[in-house]
Design a protein around this motif. Structure first.
Motif, mmCIF file in Angstrom:
data_model
loop_
_atom_site.group_PDB
_atom_site.id
_atom_site.type_symbol
_atom_site.label_atom_id
_atom_site.label_comp_id
_atom_site.label_asym_id
_atom_site.label_seq_id
_atom_site.Cartn_x
_atom_site.Cartn_y
_atom_site.Cartn_z
ATOM 1 N N LYS A 1 0.836 -1.206 0.000
ATOM 2 C CA LYS A 1 0.000 0.000 0.000
ATOM 3 C C LYS A 1 0.871 1.256 0.000
ATOM 4 O O LYS A 1 0.625 2.206 -0.754
ATOM 5 C CB LYS A 1 -0.903 0.021 1.232
ATOM 6 C CG LYS A 1 -1.987 -1.026 1.230
ATOM 7 C CD LYS A 1 -2.768 -0.954 2.528
ATOM 8 C CE LYS A 1 -3.766 -2.092 2.652
ATOM 9 N NZ LYS A 1 -4.498 -2.040 3.933
ATOM 10 N N ASN A 2 1.878 1.266 0.871
ATOM 11 C CA ASN A 2 2.745 2.447 0.970
ATOM 12 C C ASN A 2 3.518 2.691 -0.320
ATOM 13 O O ASN A 2 3.640 3.832 -0.772
ATOM 14 C CB ASN A 2 3.717 2.299 2.142
ATOM 15 C CG ASN A 2 3.024 2.376 3.481
ATOM 16 O OD1 ASN A 2 1.865 2.754 3.586
ATOM 17 N ND2 ASN A 2 3.724 1.984 4.524
ATOM 18 N N CYS B 1 1.517 4.207 -3.144
ATOM 19 C CA CYS B 1 1.377 5.667 -3.004
ATOM 20 C C CYS B 1 2.698 6.382 -3.269
ATOM 21 O O CYS B 1 2.760 7.334 -4.057
ATOM 22 C CB CYS B 1 0.882 6.012 -1.605
ATOM 23 S SG CYS B 1 -0.788 5.432 -1.271
#
Length: 196
Positions: free
Chosen positions: A167-168, A171
Motif C-alpha cells: 500500500k505504501n 502511493c
C-alpha cells in the motif's frame, strides 16, 4: 512456446524464489507470455535443473544463486539484473519467504531481521522502465491469526507488513509509474484452524 492470449514481449521480470511452488509457476506464466525472466534461489542444483527445463520450452529465463537476506548478495543480484536487462525492470514478483513456527517469546532478533530482509528490491530499475509493477506474494496470515506463526503473520513477505508495504509503495512510487500489489494465498497443506 509463447502464449497467444496476450503478450509481454519486450518486458523484463524478476521472480524471487522461482524454482519451486508459486514462484516456479509465475516464471512459467510470465515466460510463456514472452517476458524475459530472471529468478533467484539458494539451491544451485535446482536452479540448473529448472533452467534446462525452461530452455527446452523455449523460454527466455536466466537465474542466479543467492540468498536475499544477504545485503551483498542482494546488491550483486541487482547489478546482474541491470546488466542483463539494460538497466530496466518491468515486473518484480517478490515471492521469497520463510516461516517461523514458534511462539512469539521464543523468536530471536535474527528471526525478526530475516523476516523483513527481502522487502525492497529494484526501485531504480523499475523506475527506469517507465512502467514498473511489483507483486508481493502474501497470505491470509496477514489478516487472520495463525497459531504459533506471529512473525510469519506480522512481518514476513507473505503477510501483514508486506500488505502494508505494498500500500505504501503504491502511493510513494506511483509518481515513478510503479504499481504495487499484494496477492494473498492460503497456506496450502496447513491444518491450522483460522482464528479471527
Amino acid at each position: 512456446m509463447m502464449d497467444n492470449r496476450w503478450s509481454l514481449q519486450g518486458m523484463t521480470a524478476l521472480i524471487t524464489g522461482g524454482t519451486k511452488g508459486i514462484g516456479y509457476e509465475v516464471v512459467e506464466e510470465l515466460a510463456g507470455f514472452g517476458s524475459r525472466v530472471h529468478t533467484c534461489t539458494r539451491d544451485g542444483i535446482l536452479m540448473e535443473e529448472c533452467l534446462r527445463e525452461w530452455q527446452a520450452k523455449g523460454f527466455h529465463v536466466t537465474g542466479s544463486v543467492c540468498g536475499l537476506s544477504s545485503w551483498p548478495e542482494r546488491h550483486k543480484l541487482m547489478q546482474n539484473l541491470s546488466s542483463l536487462f539494460g538497466g530496466k525492470l518491468n515486473i518484480l514478483v517478490n515471492n521469497v519467504a520463510a516461516a517461523f513456527s514458534k511462539p512469539t517469546v521464543e523468536c530471536t532478533a535474527e528471526d525478526f531481521w530475516l523476516s523483513m530482509a527481502t522487502s525492497q528490491l529494484g526501485h531504480t530499475l523499475l523506475k527506469a522502465s517507465g512502467s514498473g509493477s511489483i507483486v508481493f506474494v502474501s497470505s491470509v496470515a496477514g489478516v487472520v491469526s495463525l497459531h504459533s506463526a506471529f512473525i510469519y503473520g506480522a512481518t514476513k513477505e507473505y503477510t501483514a507488513a508486506m500488505n502494508q508495504l505494498a500500500k505504501n509503495l503504491a502511493c510513494e512510487w506511483g509518481s515513478d509509474n510503479i504499481r504495487a500489489n499484494s496477492v494473498g494465498r492460503w497456506l496450502l497443506g496447513s491444518s491450522q484452524p483460522l482464528r479471527l
